[in-house]
Write an enzyme that holds these catalytic residues in place. Structure first.
Site, short mmCIF file in Angstrom:
data_model
loop_
_atom_site.label_atom_id
_atom_site.label_comp_id
_atom_site.label_asym_id
_atom_site.label_seq_id
_atom_site.Cartn_x
_atom_site.Cartn_y
_atom_site.Cartn_z
N GLU A 1 0.82 -0.90 -0.02
CA GLU A 1 -0.07 0.28 -0.33
C GLU A 1 0.87 1.71 -0.02
O GLU A 1 1.67 0.93 0.38
CB GLU A 1 -1.18 -0.03 1.14
N GLU B 1 4.33 -0.88 1.92
CA GLU B 1 4.41 -0.83 0.34
C GLU B 1 4.81 -2.73 -0.15
O GLU B 1 4.58 -2.78 -1.19
CB GLU B 1 6.11 -0.71 -0.32
#
Length: 376
Positions: free
Chosen positions: A177, A320
């Protein structure tokens, strides 16, 4: 069929792991040329993977990291050390292959898919998967972050990305994310669903100082007070104090489970999405592999809530999907052990009586693995 019915249909496709296949893998692991249980969590991991996939010799040649990107209106409250403009800038960095997750994914042989599900900017790139539901959430400290319909739309967008990848042959998914402000939303989701106090749930996120940390806890408290999310309704929690990328990752997890694929859960934000998915469809937790314990304050407690034990603890807090990608090396190692290591019988080594008669310990390993635990 409306979106809520489509979501119900998706969740209805999730069934429990294949216990017989897990038991078969467990028996084979015990027959390998080593003392039973001597490879610890690697053994338990591959038994889980066998049960999840229904393949007694699992192997994941094609895997994808799905990075959901979205903005958060709560950034207005000064809860981040970085400005909201960083979200679209980092999306372009992902697409250019320059972020940490890109580097680690290349090393692990994984494909990074970047999805704009709610970035507060107009982005155009040939590699970008555009599924924008709206340009960022509203400020949850003043009202609901989004509508219930928008939350469901975002969940289904994440599920659609998975379905597209499964059709291409992808067998395993990693959650990732990007979204300035998303640790605040994740903390609020955690508090709403577990009853944790905001001061215990919030962490430093992008690196806020002590004053910023206190402000962040106060903002989470305010959001919970203003919105009064219903702890018995995960969708109500998600739409009131969640985020669009959290919703998208919820869909990724549900769709991975529905398709019999393991989903490697990254850090705090991803685990908040996993918590929502588990409330919506409890069996989805059986498909989750916890990659690491984040340095964010509430992450270990969230994993415990889900009954998941992580493979790594590296004091990371980048997000991430970085921790998830790193854990792929251990997943590969566990599969290679099962697929390539000799048995006592094949190697002609004395003591291999377990190959045809699974021991009590192997059956216990299979049972615990099907229950979703990777024990210490």
């Amino acid at each position: 069929m409306n979106n809520e019915q489509v979501l119900e249909q998706l969740m209805g496709r999730i069934v429990g792991p294949h216990e017989a296949v897990a038991a078969e893998a467990s028996a084979h692991v015990d027959a390998l040329t080593k003392p039973p249980g001597s490879l610890g969590k690697l053994e338990q991991l591959v038994i889980r993977l066998a049960g999840i996939t229904g393949e007694a010799r699992p192997c994941f040649d094609r895997r994808a990291v799905i990075v959901m990107a979205a903005d958060h209106g709560v950034v207005e409250e000064g809860i981040s050390a970085f400005p909201a403009e960083v979200t679209p800038q980092m999306v372009l960095n992902f697409l250019a292959g320059g972020a940490a997750v890109n580097v680690l994914a290349r090393h692990a042989g994984a494909h990074v898919i970047c999805v704009d599900i709610g970035v507060n900017a107009d982005l155009d790139h040939p590699e970008l998967v555009s599924r924008k539901v709206r340009k960022g959430t509203a400020n949850m400290a003043k009202g609901a972050a989004m509508t219930r319909g928008e939350a469901i739309e975002a969940i289904l967008a994440g599920a659609e990305v998975v379905s597209t990848e499964v059709a291409k042959g992808t067998q395993l998914f990693v959650t990732g994310e990007m979204g300035i402000g998303n640790t605040t939303a994740s903390a609020a989701v955690m508090c709403a669903l577990t009853g944790t106090a905001p001061v215990s749930a919030v962490g430093r996120g992008t690196g806020v100082d002590d004053v910023g940390l206190q402000r962040k806890a106060a903002v989470v408290s305010q959001a919970l007070s203003v919105n009064a999310p219903n702890a018995d309704d995960a969708l109500d929690v998600l739409c009131k104090v969640g985020g669009l990328e959290i919703a998208g990752l919820t869909g990724v997890i549900l769709a991975a489970a529905a398709n019999g694929c393991p989903v490697v859960v990254d850090g705090f934000i991803s685990t908040a999405a996993a918590l929502i998915a588990s409330h919506l469809a409890p069996l989805s937790a059986e498909y989750m592999i916890a990659s690491h314990t984040s340095h964010e304050s509430g992450h270990a407690a969230l994993l415990s809530e889900l009954g998941l034990k992580p493979m790594l603890d590296l004091d990371m807090r980048l997000g991430e999907g970085t921790g998830g990608v790193l854990s792929l090396h251990l997943i590969d190692a566990s599969c290679r052990i099962l697929n390539e290591m000799a048995t006592f019988a094949s190697a002609g080594v004395s003591g291999g009586t377990n190959e045809t008669q699974p021991t009590e310990s192997s059956s216990a390993s299979a049972d615990s693995s099907v229950q979703g635990e990777v024990s210490s």
